[in-house]
Motif scaffolding. Structure first.
Motif, PDB file in Angstrom:
ATOM      1  N   GLU A   1       0.681  -1.086   0.060  1.00 30.78           N
ATOM      2  CA  GLU A   1       0.075  -0.039  -0.019  1.00 30.78           C
ATOM      3  C   GLU A   1       1.054   1.145  -0.006  1.00 30.78           C
ATOM      4  O   GLU A   1       0.495   2.194  -0.642  1.00 30.78           O
ATOM      5  CB  GLU A   1      -0.995   0.013   1.187  1.00 30.78           C
ATOM      6  CG  GLU A   1      -1.950  -1.179   1.179  1.00 30.78           C
ATOM      7  CD  GLU A   1      -3.036  -1.274   2.186  1.00 30.78           C
ATOM      8  OE1 GLU A   1      -2.592  -0.269   3.410  1.00 30.78           O
ATOM      9  OE2 GLU A   1      -3.903  -1.776   2.372  1.00 30.78           O
ATOM     10  N   ALA A   2       1.912   1.165   0.863  1.00 29.07           N
ATOM     11  CA  ALA A   2       2.729   2.287   0.908  1.00 29.07           C
ATOM     12  C   ALA A   2       3.383   2.630  -0.472  1.00 29.07           C
ATOM     13  O   ALA A   2       3.627   3.785  -1.017  1.00 29.07           O
ATOM     14  CB  ALA A   2       3.889   2.162   1.824  1.00 29.07           C
ATOM     15  N   ARG A   3       3.785   1.572  -1.236  1.00 27.35           N
ATOM     16  CA  ARG A   3       4.590   1.613  -2.546  1.00 27.35           C
ATOM     17  C   ARG A   3       3.552   2.239  -3.811  1.00 27.35           C
ATOM     18  O   ARG A   3       4.018   2.683  -4.517  1.00 27.35           O
ATOM     19  CB  ARG A   3       5.417   0.525  -2.855  1.00 27.35           C
ATOM     20  CG  ARG A   3       6.507   0.284  -2.065  1.00 27.35           C
ATOM     21  CD  ARG A   3       7.206  -1.086  -2.504  1.00 27.35           C
ATOM     22  NE  ARG A   3       8.504  -1.439  -1.480  1.00 27.35           N
ATOM     23  CZ  ARG A   3       8.845  -2.388  -1.428  1.00 27.35           C
ATOM     24  NH1 ARG A   3       8.362  -3.543  -1.596  1.00 27.35           N
ATOM     25  NH2 ARG A   3      10.083  -2.595  -1.017  1.00 27.35           N
ATOM     26  N   ASN A   4       2.500   1.721  -3.494  1.00 26.13           N
ATOM     27  CA  ASN A   4       1.273   2.052  -4.408  1.00 26.13           C
ATOM     28  C   ASN A   4       0.925   3.576  -4.056  1.00 26.13           C
ATOM     29  O   ASN A   4       0.383   4.196  -4.940  1.00 26.13           O
ATOM     30  CB  ASN A   4      -0.008   1.297  -4.240  1.00 26.13           C
ATOM     31  CG  ASN A   4       0.437  -0.033  -4.931  1.00 26.13           C
ATOM     32  OD1 ASN A   4       1.322  -0.261  -5.576  1.00 26.13           O
ATOM     33  ND2 ASN A   4      -0.492  -0.971  -4.233  1.00 26.13           N
ATOM     34  N   THR A   5       0.863   4.204  -2.887  1.00 28.71           N
ATOM     35  CA  THR A   5       0.662   5.596  -2.654  1.00 28.71           C
ATOM     36  C   THR A   5       1.548   6.667  -2.493  1.00 28.71           C
ATOM     37  O   THR A   5       1.535   7.797  -2.668  1.00 28.71           O
ATOM     38  CB  THR A   5      -0.420   5.520  -1.517  1.00 28.71           C
ATOM     39  OG1 THR A   5       0.316   4.945  -0.397  1.00 28.71           O
ATOM     40  CG2 THR A   5      -1.798   4.690  -1.747  1.00 28.71           C
ATOM     41  N   LYS A   6       2.704   6.110  -2.023  1.00 29.53           N
ATOM     42  CA  LYS A   6       4.019   7.294  -1.923  1.00 29.53           C
ATOM     43  C   LYS A   6       5.000   6.739  -2.974  1.00 29.53           C
ATOM     44  O   LYS A   6       5.190   5.525  -3.519  1.00 29.53           O
ATOM     45  CB  LYS A   6       4.515   6.939  -0.379  1.00 29.53           C
ATOM     46  CG  LYS A   6       3.248   6.982   0.438  1.00 29.53           C
ATOM     47  CD  LYS A   6       4.060   6.670   2.138  1.00 29.53           C
ATOM     48  CE  LYS A   6       2.866   6.602   3.071  1.00 29.53           C
ATOM     49  NZ  LYS A   6       2.279   7.914   3.154  1.00 29.53           N
ATOM     50  N   LYS A   7       5.629   7.846  -3.294  1.00 33.96           N
ATOM     51  CA  LYS A   7       6.597   7.948  -4.184  1.00 33.96           C
ATOM     52  C   LYS A   7       8.056   7.335  -3.705  1.00 33.96           C
ATOM     53  O   LYS A   7       8.576   6.415  -4.760  1.00 33.96           O
ATOM     54  CB  LYS A   7       6.939   9.350  -4.812  1.00 33.96           C
ATOM     55  CG  LYS A   7       7.673   9.453  -6.224  1.00 33.96           C
ATOM     56  CD  LYS A   7       7.699  10.919  -6.636  1.00 33.96           C
ATOM     57  CE  LYS A   7       8.428  11.025  -8.047  1.00 33.96           C
ATOM     58  NZ  LYS A   7       8.500  12.110  -8.711  1.00 33.96           N
ATOM     59  N   ASN A   8       8.479   7.640  -2.653  1.00 32.04           N
ATOM     60  CA  ASN A   8       9.805   7.002  -2.082  1.00 32.04           C
ATOM     61  C   ASN A   8       9.629   6.452  -0.829  1.00 32.04           C
ATOM     62  O   ASN A   8       9.514   7.016   0.046  1.00 32.04           O
ATOM     63  CB  ASN A   8      10.465   8.407  -1.985  1.00 32.04           C
ATOM     64  CG  ASN A   8      10.578   9.189  -2.976  1.00 32.04           C
ATOM     65  OD1 ASN A   8      11.123   8.718  -4.063  1.00 32.04           O
ATOM     66  ND2 ASN A   8      10.395  10.536  -3.067  1.00 32.04           N
ATOM     67  N   VAL A   9       9.714   5.192  -0.802  1.00 24.65           N
ATOM     68  CA  VAL A   9       9.693   4.280   0.027  1.00 24.65           C
ATOM     69  C   VAL A   9      11.068   3.669   0.329  1.00 24.65           C
ATOM     70  O   VAL A   9      11.693   3.000  -0.426  1.00 24.65           O
ATOM     71  CB  VAL A   9       8.540   3.135  -0.073  1.00 24.65           C
ATOM     72  CG1 VAL A   9       8.602   2.253   1.424  1.00 24.65           C
ATOM     73  CG2 VAL A   9       7.119   3.873  -0.113  1.00 24.65           C
ATOM     74  N   VAL A  10      11.408   3.387   1.905  1.00 27.69           N
ATOM     75  CA  VAL A  10      12.685   2.831   1.907  1.00 27.69           C
ATOM     76  C   VAL A  10      12.242   1.689   3.150  1.00 27.69           C
ATOM     77  O   VAL A  10      11.729   2.067   4.312  1.00 27.69           O
ATOM     78  CB  VAL A  10      13.893   3.678   2.637  1.00 27.69           C
ATOM     79  CG1 VAL A  10      15.030   3.017   3.058  1.00 27.69           C
ATOM     80  CG2 VAL A  10      14.293   4.856   1.624  1.00 27.69           C
ATOM     81  N   LEU A  11      12.453   0.508   2.643  1.00 27.32           N
ATOM     82  CA  LEU A  11      12.217  -0.646   3.729  1.00 27.32           C
ATOM     83  C   LEU A  11      13.300  -1.338   4.227  1.00 27.32           C
ATOM     84  O   LEU A  11      14.089  -1.648   3.747  1.00 27.32           O
ATOM     85  CB  LEU A  11      11.455  -1.916   2.921  1.00 27.32           C
ATOM     86  CG  LEU A  11      10.694  -2.866   3.636  1.00 27.32           C
ATOM     87  CD1 LEU A  11       9.971  -2.478   4.754  1.00 27.32           C
ATOM     88  CD2 LEU A  11      10.267  -4.032   2.607  1.00 27.32           C
ATOM     89  N   LEU A  12      13.274  -1.340   5.659  1.00 30.50           N
ATOM     90  CA  LEU A  12      14.500  -1.852   6.385  1.00 30.50           C
ATOM     91  C   LEU A  12      14.133  -2.966   7.313  1.00 30.50           C
ATOM     92  O   LEU A  12      13.124  -2.767   7.924  1.00 30.50           O
ATOM     93  CB  LEU A  12      14.994  -0.586   7.195  1.00 30.50           C
ATOM     94  CG  LEU A  12      15.466   0.649   6.459  1.00 30.50           C
ATOM     95  CD1 LEU A  12      15.838   1.935   7.408  1.00 30.50           C
ATOM     96  CD2 LEU A  12      16.709   0.415   5.550  1.00 30.50           C
ATOM     97  N   GLU A  13      15.050  -3.778   7.468  1.00 28.84           N
ATOM     98  CA  GLU A  13      14.872  -5.293   8.332  1.00 28.84           C
ATOM     99  C   GLU A  13      16.235  -4.994   9.276  1.00 28.84           C
ATOM    100  O   GLU A  13      17.301  -4.690   8.762  1.00 28.84           O
ATOM    101  CB  GLU A  13      14.774  -6.100   7.484  1.00 28.84           C
ATOM    102  CG  GLU A  13      15.157  -7.330   8.251  1.00 28.84           C
ATOM    103  CD  GLU A  13      14.403  -7.797   9.428  1.00 28.84           C
ATOM    104  OE1 GLU A  13      13.261  -7.526   9.608  1.00 28.84           O
ATOM    105  OE2 GLU A  13      14.934  -8.547  10.340  1.00 28.84           O
ATOM    106  N   ASN A  14      15.681  -5.026  10.641  1.00 26.70           N
ATOM    107  CA  ASN A  14      16.876  -4.899  11.591  1.00 26.70           C
ATOM    108  C   ASN A  14      17.281  -5.911  12.460  1.00 26.70           C
ATOM    109  O   ASN A  14      17.742  -5.828  13.561  1.00 26.70           O
ATOM    110  CB  ASN A  14      16.437  -3.690  12.565  1.00 26.70           C
ATOM    111  CG  ASN A  14      17.568  -2.957  13.106  1.00 26.70           C
ATOM    112  OD1 ASN A  14      18.606  -3.178  12.939  1.00 26.70           O
ATOM    113  ND2 ASN A  14      17.012  -2.035  14.215  1.00 26.70           N
ATOM    114  N   GLY A  15      17.157  -7.226  12.065  1.00 19.54           N
ATOM    115  CA  GLY A  15      17.635  -8.391  12.686  1.00 19.54           C
ATOM    116  C   GLY A  15      16.830  -9.099  13.493  1.00 19.54           C
ATOM    117  O   GLY A  15      15.619  -8.831  13.919  1.00 19.54           O
ATOM    118  N   ASP A  16      17.156 -10.371  14.149  1.00 19.40           N
ATOM    119  CA  ASP A  16      16.595 -11.147  15.013  1.00 19.40           C
ATOM    120  C   ASP A  16      15.610 -11.831  14.237  1.00 19.40           C
ATOM    121  O   ASP A  16      14.415 -11.771  14.611  1.00 19.40           O
ATOM    122  CB  ASP A  16      16.244 -10.430  16.367  1.00 19.40           C
ATOM    123  CG  ASP A  16      17.204 -10.464  17.290  1.00 19.40           C
ATOM    124  OD1 ASP A  16      18.338 -10.981  16.927  1.00 19.40           O
ATOM    125  OD2 ASP A  16      17.047 -10.532  18.535  1.00 19.40           O
TER     126      ASP A  16
END
Length: 637
Positions: A88-103
């Motif tokens: 949904e974020a990628r469909n409605t927002k131009k610039n999305v940064v997706l981060l994964e922080n471990g465990d």
């Protein structure tokens, strides 16, 4: 004819040269057209801001599906819900940064199955990360706990860069990529990865061979100037697998290799705009923590700039969604930044059907594995009892540890004494009504992938170990409120409540509540810490000798110094603990594996009951304290 040809070739050469120069200028890293293009990009945002949305997951612990393979019940949150949020974020927002922080590699049977059972194919966590197209992936301590064969293989399968600056090779070079630069509409976002440096205190060396762990503040002070000079980023982001409360476990601002140094980095290393944290499972919404006042506060760096701290809840329960708005100040030639975010409650987000469908065959295979019966048990046992005294739950672990050490086929040294703690706050087994035990129950009985060790300790060291355990476990009674549990208190002496769960926070975590088997003893809660434990005899009635050396069964986390019981309690030198000077034998697989095999070998239903080898005295005060504190630890919803 020749002159025409030469004239044509000359024109062609001129055109090619012109194209080359245009291309070179457009792609030049510094100056020229690159600078002009950057100015042009920035000047688009002098009136309307450029917006960048960050989404972070952390401490997902293998919860890929909206189903708990341990309890055989649906879960309200999982990576499947995150998939919906991200789409949904990628469909409605131009610039999305997706981060994964471990465990991500410890917790649910989902990842355990691919860690240790089905190892010949690509790991399901890597498949999921690639499906969601993460921009950067951090490293967690429980990822390292899976062992080199697991995470070395996995990180090659993940397409996104795996970043961590303070895990070093033996020669001092970074073991992983220290940072990643991401560009959105010409804006450079530098993301620095860090991890809690306490791993050598928790895990045996074979898990982190070839690695050294650097203090987070030291590492950040080294890498931030490098990033600023080399990359000249417009935005600096931290992706830190470490908590916010730097006073946890008695540490201070000046503690070297502080376990939870994320806020310390924010305060002491200027330049960060946003820091995403993990590890502490607390959830952070832009603010930091005042450990004296016991409340959330704004965090500012040494230049007085506010640094925003966000952190996800475990199991994808809440996910930070943070919007960075940037307006270009043409006169000052700087970005003016506004940061707003929320911890998105994922229980209100539906699971992504396309995501679930993508991994349906893996789901079916894992479910068939955890649903396999391994034995039977008479009655049920719960960790709730383990918080207040001797319990059948922890005594089952003691029993199995001592029996494993007595089995010649295990190759372990025979143990006289066992140390163990409840590794779950609220677990009950078996999960079935007819007493059948399944593979999934082993994940409730033993949460972590610890190994079983034996080590030599003197009688005095055994007593001092226990004194340390009960110092942070029980309060001195009687007291105001008749509390038996040692709770955290604010500066006014009031108990500190977890706003998320409603439970009151304990002085140390339940997994540090070590008791012993193999000896008979009492714990007097009317006496001060250090004078509470009286060891009466060995379990068989023979004398207990303070000067004698005993063989002790203990898990690898504790044997490596986890919790401080050996160093601060028994008085062993930290260097000797890490060098495993006192360790005499160890299993080759994790304890859960052996617990499962133990149940499979039993004939008929296993009857589990308390060993009754220790008790809290005076018993009337202990009973009063339990009645008072049970609802504080387990508030009704």
């Amino acid at each position: 004819m020749r002159k025409d040809k030469l004239r044509w070739l000359g024109k062609l050469g001129f055109v090619l040269l012109s194209l080359f120069l245009v291309f070179a200028c457009a792609t030049a890293p510094d100056g020229g057209s690159s600078a002009s293009k950057l100015v042009s990009v920035r000047e688009q945002y002098t009136q309307t801001p450029l917006e960048i949305t960050f989404i972070e997951t952390s401490d997902v612990h293998g919860v890929i599906f909206p189903y708990n393979f341990i309890t055989a019940k649906s879960m309200p949150t999982s990576l499947a819900q995150v998939s919906t949020l991200v789409s949904e974020a990628r469909n409605t927002k131009k610039n999305v940064v997706l981060l994964e922080n471990g465990d991500s590699l410890q917790g649910q049977p989902t990842v355990y199955y691919y860690n240790f059972e089905k190892t010949s194919v690509s790991h399901i966590w890597g498949q999921a990360v690639n499906y969601l197209n993460y921009d950067a992936v951090g490293v967690g301590n429980h990822d390292i706990e899976a062992g080199h064969p697991v995470y070395d293989k996995l990180y090659k399968e993940i397409k996104a860069p795996v970043i961590c600056a303070n895990i070093l090779k033996e020669n001092g070079d970074p073991y992983f990529t220290p940072y990643k630069v991401i560009v959105r509409e010409g804006v450079k976002i530098a993301i620095l990865g860090l991890i809690t440096p306490k791993i050598p205190d928790w895990l045996p060396p074979q898990f982190w061979s070839g690695m050294k762990f650097e203090d987070m503040v030291v590492s950040a002070k080294k890498w931030v100037p490098i990033i600023m000079e080399k990359e000249k980023p417009d935005v600096l982001v931290g992706l830190f697998h470490a908590g916010v409360d730097y006073t946890y476990s008695g540490a201070s601002r000046d503690t070297v290799n502080n376990e939870n140094a994320s806020q310390l980095v924010a305060e002491q290393v200027p330049g960060f705009d946003i820091i995403f944290v993990g590890h502490d499972h607390s959830g952070w919404d832009g603010l930091g923590w005042d450990p004296v006042a016991k409340k959330k506060v704004e965090v500012k760096d040494s230049n007085g700039k506010q640094v925003y701290i966000y952190g996800a809840l475990n199991n994808a329960a809440k996910v930070p969604v943070v919007t960075l708005s940037m307006l270009w100040d043409k006169d000052a030639q700087v970005w003016k930044k506004t940061i707003q975010g929320e911890l998105k409650d994922m229980s209100s987000v539906p699971a992504d059907t396309a995501f679930v469908s993508q991994f349906q065959s893996a789901y079916d295979e894992i479910k068939a594995w955890v649903d396999r019966p391994v034995g039977k048990m008479t009655g049920t046992i719960t960790t709730k009892d383990s918080m207040f005294g001797d319990s059948a739950f922890v005594d089952l672990i003691h029993r199995i540890q001592l029996e494993l050490c007595a089995d010649p086929a295990m190759g372990l040294k025979k143990a006289d004494i066992s140390f163990a703690a409840p590794l779950a706050m609220n677990a009950t087994i078996p999960s079935s009504s007819d007493g059948t035990l399944y593979v999934r129950d082993m994940f409730n009985l033993y949460v972590y992938e610890n190994f079983l060790y034996t080590m030599n300790l003197t009688g005095k060291q055994v007593k001092d170990f226990l004194e340390y355990s009960y110092k942070y476990w029980f309060d001195i009674m009687p007291n105001d409120g008749n509390h038996i549990i040692a709770f955290q208190k604010d500066k006014e002496g009031k108990l500190v409540q977890d706003a998320r769960t409603g439970a009151y926070l304990t002085a140390t975590r339940y997994y540090n509540y070590d008791s012993a088997a193999g000896i008979i003893y009492t714990v007097d809660v009317t006496k001060p810490a250090g004078e509470r434990v009286t060891i009466i005899s060995m379990a068989d009635g023979s004398p207990f000798d303070m000067n004698k050396t005993y063989s002790v069964a203990i898990n690898s986390y504790r044997a490596q110094g986890g919790g401080g019981h050996l160093e601060k309690g028994a008085g062993l030198a930290k260097a000797d603990i890490l060098a495993m000077k006192y360790v005499t034998s160890a299993t080759t697989k994790d304890l859960r594996y052996y617990l499962l095999k133990w149940f499979e070998k039993q004939q008929g239903a296993v009857t589990v009951e308390s060993l009754n080898n220790w008790k809290v005295i005076p018993e009337d005060l202990a009973a009063q304290g339990k009645a008072t504190d049970m609802p504080l630890l387990y508030p009704s919803k």
